[in-house]
Design a protein around this motif. Structure first.
Motif, mmCIF file in Angstrom:
data_model
loop_
_atom_site.group_PDB
_atom_site.id
_atom_site.type_symbol
_atom_site.label_atom_id
_atom_site.label_comp_id
_atom_site.label_asym_id
_atom_site.label_seq_id
_atom_site.Cartn_x
_atom_site.Cartn_y
_atom_site.Cartn_z
ATOM 1 N N PRO A 74 0.824 -1.211 0.000
ATOM 2 C CA PRO A 74 0.000 0.000 0.000
ATOM 3 C C PRO A 74 0.862 1.266 0.000
ATOM 4 N N TYR A 75 0.394 2.280 -0.717
ATOM 5 C CA TYR A 75 1.104 3.547 -0.710
ATOM 6 C C TYR A 75 0.135 4.679 -1.038
ATOM 7 N N VAL A 76 0.532 5.887 -0.691
ATOM 8 C CA VAL A 76 -0.225 7.081 -1.059
ATOM 9 C C VAL A 76 0.722 8.043 -1.763
ATOM 10 N N THR A 77 0.159 8.941 -2.541
ATOM 11 C CA THR A 77 0.939 10.007 -3.164
ATOM 12 C C THR A 77 0.671 11.300 -2.408
ATOM 13 N N ALA A 78 1.725 11.916 -1.919
ATOM 14 C CA ALA A 78 1.594 13.163 -1.152
ATOM 15 C C ALA A 78 2.253 14.299 -1.920
ATOM 16 N N GLY A 79 1.676 15.479 -1.823
ATOM 17 C CA GLY A 79 2.234 16.638 -2.498
ATOM 18 C C GLY A 79 2.241 17.870 -1.615
ATOM 19 N N VAL A 80 3.305 18.657 -1.702
ATOM 20 C CA VAL A 80 3.405 19.914 -0.946
ATOM 21 C C VAL A 80 3.896 21.004 -1.886
ATOM 22 N N PRO A 81 3.425 22.232 -1.692
ATOM 23 C CA PRO A 81 3.877 23.321 -2.566
ATOM 24 C C PRO A 81 5.305 23.741 -2.259
ATOM 25 N N VAL A 82 6.034 24.094 -3.297
ATOM 26 C CA VAL A 82 7.374 24.671 -3.150
ATOM 27 C C VAL A 82 7.219 26.173 -3.370
ATOM 28 N N ARG A 83 7.503 26.957 -2.356
ATOM 29 C CA ARG A 83 7.212 28.394 -2.411
ATOM 30 C C ARG A 83 8.467 29.222 -2.692
ATOM 31 N N GLN A 84 8.260 30.258 -3.440
ATOM 32 C CA GLN A 84 9.295 31.277 -3.659
ATOM 33 C C GLN A 84 8.596 32.629 -3.605
ATOM 34 N N LEU A 85 9.104 33.483 -2.717
ATOM 35 C CA LEU A 85 8.522 34.818 -2.503
ATOM 36 C C LEU A 85 7.041 34.718 -2.134
ATOM 37 N N GLY A 86 6.724 33.683 -1.354
ATOM 38 C CA GLY A 86 5.354 33.537 -0.862
ATOM 39 C C GLY A 86 4.391 32.900 -1.828
ATOM 40 N N LYS A 87 4.827 32.538 -3.030
ATOM 41 C CA LYS A 87 3.948 31.942 -4.021
ATOM 42 C C LYS A 87 4.429 30.535 -4.368
ATOM 43 N N ALA A 88 3.476 29.679 -4.785
ATOM 44 C CA ALA A 88 3.826 28.314 -5.167
ATOM 45 C C ALA A 88 4.549 28.341 -6.509
ATOM 46 N N ALA A 89 5.837 27.987 -6.478
ATOM 47 C CA ALA A 89 6.647 27.975 -7.691
ATOM 48 C C ALA A 89 6.784 26.578 -8.263
ATOM 49 N N GLY A 90 6.166 25.620 -7.623
ATOM 50 C CA GLY A 90 6.235 24.235 -8.064
ATOM 51 C C GLY A 90 5.647 23.331 -6.993
ATOM 52 N N VAL A 91 5.730 22.037 -7.225
ATOM 53 C CA VAL A 91 5.160 21.065 -6.287
ATOM 54 C C VAL A 91 6.135 19.903 -6.119
ATOM 55 N N LEU A 92 6.327 19.500 -4.873
ATOM 56 C CA LEU A 92 7.125 18.325 -4.568
ATOM 57 C C LEU A 92 6.164 17.162 -4.316
ATOM 58 N N ILE A 93 6.272 16.111 -5.099
ATOM 59 C CA ILE A 93 5.366 14.963 -5.007
ATOM 60 C C ILE A 93 6.172 13.718 -4.658
ATOM 61 N N ALA A 94 5.659 12.925 -3.730
ATOM 62 C CA ALA A 94 6.362 11.705 -3.325
ATOM 63 C C ALA A 94 5.378 10.569 -3.109
ATOM 64 N N GLU A 95 5.802 9.361 -3.470
ATOM 65 C CA GLU A 95 5.055 8.156 -3.150
ATOM 66 C C GLU A 95 5.499 7.698 -1.763
ATOM 67 N N VAL A 96 4.536 7.538 -0.862
ATOM 68 C CA VAL A 96 4.838 7.181 0.526
ATOM 69 C C VAL A 96 4.371 5.758 0.785
ATOM 70 N N ASN A 97 5.313 4.887 1.092
ATOM 71 C CA ASN A 97 5.019 3.479 1.355
ATOM 72 C C ASN A 97 4.365 3.328 2.725
ATOM 73 N N LEU A 98 3.250 2.579 2.781
ATOM 74 C CA LEU A 98 2.530 2.384 4.043
ATOM 75 C C LEU A 98 2.831 1.030 4.691
ATOM 76 N N ARG A 99 3.900 0.388 4.253
ATOM 77 C CA ARG A 99 4.236 -0.917 4.828
ATOM 78 C C ARG A 99 4.475 -0.805 6.333
ATOM 79 N N ARG A 100 5.070 0.302 6.766
ATOM 80 C CA ARG A 100 5.309 0.489 8.201
ATOM 81 C C ARG A 100 3.990 0.541 8.959
ATOM 82 N N LEU A 101 2.972 1.127 8.321
ATOM 83 C CA LEU A 101 1.656 1.167 8.946
ATOM 84 C C LEU A 101 1.120 -0.240 9.128
ATOM 85 N N TRP A 102 1.266 -1.081 8.111
ATOM 86 C CA TRP A 102 0.851 -2.475 8.220
ATOM 87 C C TRP A 102 1.554 -3.157 9.391
#
Length: 236
Positions: A74-102
Motif C-alpha cells: 500500500p502507498y499514497v501520493t503526497a504533495g506539498v507546494p514549493v514556495r518562492q517569494l510567498g507563491k507556489a513555484a512548483g510542487v514536490l510529489i512523493a510516493e509514501v510506502n505504508l508498509r510500516r503502517l501495516w
C-alpha cells in the motif's frame, strides 16, 4: 532552494535512499511537468492532471487515496507546494510506502483476541491482519464505530457479530490524515479481569463474615459469663 537541477536531483536521490518510506520523489514545475526525480534515468512525467498536484499548487498539502503497487504494497501520493517569494513555484510529489503502517497495526495485539485495523477517510480498509480484506478494498463505512471515528469522535461500544460473538470495540480518529482506527477484543477476554475481581470481592466478603462469626462467638461467651454469674448470685 535555488540550486540547479543537478543539485536538486541529488537531494531527492539521497532522500529516497535514506528514507525507505519514500518511493519516487519528483519536483514539478507550475505546469505539472517533472523537472527532476529521485528515479534517475526514468522518463519525466506530466503530473498536471493529478489531484494531488492541483491541490498542492493551490498552496495546501495534499494526499491521494490509498493505492497498491504491483507487489501489493500500500502507498499514497503526497504533495506539498514549493514556495518562492510567498507563491507556489512548483510542487514536490512523493510516493509514501505504508508498509510500516501495516507492521505497526499487525503488532497491536491485546491478549488472544484483541486486534486493530485502520480505515481511510472514505472508510476503506487500509491496514488489517487479514491482508485479503485490505487488497479487496473492503469498505467499512457502514459500521457505526467507523463512522464515529471518521467524524472525529472517540469512544467504545459493545456489539454482537453474525456468529453471536460479543465484542468490545474502541475507536478514535487519526486527525492529521482524516483516517480512523478501531481496536476490538472479545468481551469475555476484555472483562475477564473484572470478573475475577468480582469473584475475589465476594470471596473476601464471605471470608470476612465467617471470620467475624468465629471470633465473635467465643468473645461473646467471655463477656456474658461474668454477667450470668452475677445473675445467679442475685437469685440466691
Amino acid at each position: 532552494t535555488h540550486a540547479d537541477l543537478w543539485k536538486q536531483e541529488t537531494v531527492l536521490v539521497e532522500l529516497a535512499l535514506n528514507e525507505s518510506i519514500f518511493g519516487r520523489i519528483s519536483l514539478c514545475d507550475p505546469k505539472g511537468k517533472e523537472a527532476v526525480t529521485s528515479e534517475i534515468g526514468t522518463p519525466l512525467k506530466d503530473r498536471s492532471r493529478e489531484t494531488v498536484f492541483k491541490k498542492a499548487l493551490d498552496g495546501e498539502a495534499a494526499m491521494s487515496d490509498v493505492m497498491f503497487s504491483e507487489d501489493h504494497m500500500p502507498y499514497v501520493t503526497a504533495g506539498v507546494p514549493v514556495r518562492q517569494l510567498g507563491k507556489a513555484a512548483g510542487v514536490l510529489i512523493a510516493e509514501v510506502n505504508l508498509r510500516r503502517l501495516w507492521d505497526t497495526v499487525d503488532n497491536i495485539k491485546i491478549g488472544r483476541t484483541g486486534r486493530a485495523y485502520v480505515v481511510s477517510d472514505k472508510g476503506v480498509l487500509i491496514a488489517h491482519e487479514d491482508k485479503k480484506r485490505v487488497l479487496a478494498n473492503e469498505n467499512m463505512s457502514s459500521r457505526p464505530v467507523v463512522r464515529e471515528a471518521l467524524r472525529g469522535n472517540a469512544g467504545s461500544v459493545e456489539y454482537q457479530d453474525d456468529l453471536r460473538h460479543q465484542w468490545l470495540e474502541a475507536y478514535a480518529p487519526i486527525k492529521d490524515l482524516g483516517w480512523g482506527m478501531v481496536v476490538q477484543q472479545s468481551t469475555a477476554e476484555a472483562y475477564a479481569f473484572s470478573i475475577v475481581m468480582q469473584w475475589e470481592s465476594w470471596a473476601l466478603i464471605i471470608l470476612s463474615v465467617v471470620v467475624s462469626i468465629v471470633i465473635s462467638v467465643p468473645l461473646a461467651r467471655t463477656l456474658v459469663r461474668p454477667i450470668r454469674a452475677l445473675v445467679r448470685t442475685t437469685e440466691l
